[in-house]
Design a protein around this motif. Structure first.
Motif, short mmCIF file in Angstrom:
data_model
loop_
_atom_site.label_atom_id
_atom_site.label_comp_id
_atom_site.label_asym_id
_atom_site.label_seq_id
_atom_site.Cartn_x
_atom_site.Cartn_y
_atom_site.Cartn_z
N GLU A 186 9.42 44.66 -112.23
CA GLU A 186 8.68 45.84 -111.77
C GLU A 186 9.53 46.72 -110.87
O GLU A 186 10.26 46.22 -110.03
CB GLU A 186 7.42 45.40 -110.99
CG GLU A 186 6.26 45.17 -111.94
CD GLU A 186 5.01 44.69 -111.21
OE1 GLU A 186 4.75 45.14 -110.08
OE2 GLU A 186 4.31 43.85 -111.81
N ASP A 189 4.86 50.55 -107.84
CA ASP A 189 3.43 50.22 -107.94
C ASP A 189 2.66 51.39 -108.53
O ASP A 189 1.44 51.34 -108.65
CB ASP A 189 2.85 49.83 -106.57
CG ASP A 189 2.86 50.99 -105.58
OD1 ASP A 189 3.62 51.96 -105.80
OD2 ASP A 189 2.12 50.92 -104.58
N SER A 191 1.41 53.80 -111.52
CA SER A 191 1.23 53.68 -112.97
C SER A 191 2.00 54.80 -113.64
O SER A 191 2.37 55.79 -113.01
CB SER A 191 -0.25 53.80 -113.31
OG SER A 191 -0.70 55.09 -112.96
N GLU A 192 2.23 54.65 -114.95
CA GLU A 192 2.92 55.69 -115.70
C GLU A 192 2.17 57.02 -115.58
O GLU A 192 2.76 58.09 -115.50
CB GLU A 192 3.00 55.26 -117.17
CG GLU A 192 4.15 55.90 -117.88
CD GLU A 192 4.42 55.24 -119.22
OE1 GLU A 192 4.83 54.06 -119.20
OE2 GLU A 192 4.23 55.89 -120.25
N ARG A 193 0.85 56.89 -115.52
CA ARG A 193 0.01 58.07 -115.38
C ARG A 193 0.26 58.80 -114.05
O ARG A 193 0.34 60.02 -113.99
CB ARG A 193 -1.44 57.58 -115.43
CG ARG A 193 -2.42 58.52 -116.02
CD ARG A 193 -3.76 57.79 -116.09
NE ARG A 193 -4.80 58.77 -116.25
CZ ARG A 193 -5.63 58.81 -117.28
NH1 ARG A 193 -5.55 57.92 -118.23
NH2 ARG A 193 -6.54 59.74 -117.35
N GLU A 194 0.40 58.01 -112.98
CA GLU A 194 0.65 58.61 -111.66
C GLU A 194 2.04 59.24 -111.59
O GLU A 194 2.21 60.32 -111.01
CB GLU A 194 0.51 57.54 -110.56
CG GLU A 194 -0.94 57.13 -110.32
CD GLU A 194 -1.06 55.91 -109.43
OE1 GLU A 194 -1.81 55.96 -108.45
OE2 GLU A 194 -0.40 54.88 -109.71
N SER A 271 9.58 57.73 -119.73
CA SER A 271 8.83 56.76 -120.54
C SER A 271 9.58 56.33 -121.79
O SER A 271 9.17 55.39 -122.47
CB SER A 271 7.47 57.37 -120.94
OG SER A 271 7.68 58.43 -121.84
#
Ligand code: GTP
Ligand code: MG
Length: 304
Positions: A186, A189, A191-194, A271
């Motif tokens: 990781e 913390d 997310s890909e969205r954030e 991404s």
């Protein structure tokens, strides 16, 4: 039997006044872009964690909003987020900008740390060394050093990567002994969205001028996988006024298109896949001073 080498881990709050390069430094340590960076102050609005796993240590870097005197409720929420982050950190990485004189905000932050975090180790990183003459560098380093007399000092360029190995070593040496706290694969913390929302906002900040950039907030409304075609993302840019909406859209939609193209390139890089990005603009009047709007946009998360 030989003794096992010491393993260290802990939370390191990356703090400093706006625009000193905190998020640039976080991205440089991670070797990957997780935090938005822009030439404007107050780019970072929330705490965001970057995880760096080494053989002998795991460092949880906590990027924070720039320390400043708040002018609205968003500013208050940002400074509160910085203070709460520092409160939970094991060590503090105080970033200063060598291209600027010591400012009131640097002094206030140093005083706040002395009062509220008297026992935490502080590492002073003097950034943007690439952009100042050597003489200036030395005298400024002294001036910033005087703010936190007991700190270790490192001169760095987050943009060019110079001084970072030494800085990392200084940070690790001041962390407590401890195990790995997060899975080693990781890196954040968020997310890909954030991260996507941050990258869209970064693109807006970089393309807009004057008073508009700071009134922009981004919400990702949809993030759908479309197999071979990649992902489909729908996001809304919130602005404070009708006149700002017109600026963000631009003549014949040119500005919004430019922001979208710029953001799409960055999100695709992050991404590793193709995507279709659909941006829209909405007016949320005076959102920076509205508690309900700040909550909806995720800038206020805890009960006060
Ligand atoms: N010349 C130079 N510019 C840098 C360096 N590090 C950061 N910058 C620039 O400084 C500006 C601010 O960088 P950020 O990383 O967004 O700063 P920040 O401290 O996170 O700012 P806030 O989130 O607003 O508090 C950007 O234009 C960066 O490219 C550096 O080492 N050298
Ligand atoms: Mg930042």
């Amino acid at each position: 039997m030989p003794e096992a080498p010491i393993h260290r881990s802990g939370f390191v709050a990356v703090v400093g006044r706006p625009n000193v390069g905190k998020s640039t430094l976080l991205n440089a340590f991670l070797g990957q872009k997780v935090a938005g960076v822009s030439p404007w102050p107050q780019t970072t609005r929330r705490r965001q964690m970057g995880i760096l796993t080494l053989a002998a240590a795991q460092i949880l870097f906590l990027d924070t909003p720039g320390w400043h005197t708040p002018k609205d409720n968003l500013g208050k929420a940002m400074v509160r987020a910085s203070a709460e982050t520092i409160a939970e950190a094991d060590a503090v990485l105080f970033l200063a900008d060598l291209t600027e004189l010591v400012a009131g905000e640097d002094r206030e932050l140093a005083a706040w740390l002395r009062k509220n975090k008297p026992n935490a180790p502080v590492i002073l990183a003097l950034n943007k060394a690439d952009a100042v003459a050597v003489e200036v560098r030395e005298s400024r380093a002294e001036e910033y050093g005087a703010l936190i007399p007991d700190s270790v000092r490192c001169v760095i360029s987050a943009r060019q990567g110079t001084g970072l190995p030494e800085l990392l070593e200084a940070v690790v040496a001041r962390l407590p002994e401890g195990p790995i706290l997060y899975p080693e694969e990781e890196i954040t913390d968020l997310s890909e969205r954030e991260i996507t929302a941050e990258l869209i906002r970064e693109s807006a900040l970089r393309n807009l001028r004057a008073e508009v950039p700071h009134g922009v907030a981004v919400r990702v409304d949809q993030y759908r996988e479309r197999g071979e075609e990649g992902a489909y993302i729908e996001a809304t840019l919130f602005v404070e006024r009708e006149s700002h909406k017109a600026i963000v859209i631009g003549k014949g939609g040119t500005m919004l298109k430019r922001i979208g193209t710029d953001a799409r390139r960055k999100i695709e890089e992050m991404s590793g896949r193709k995507l279709y990005l659909d941006l829209r603009v909405k007016v949320l009047p005076g959102w920076r001073n509205r508690e309900d709007a700040l909550r909806r946009l995720g800038y206020i998360t805890k009960e006060k």
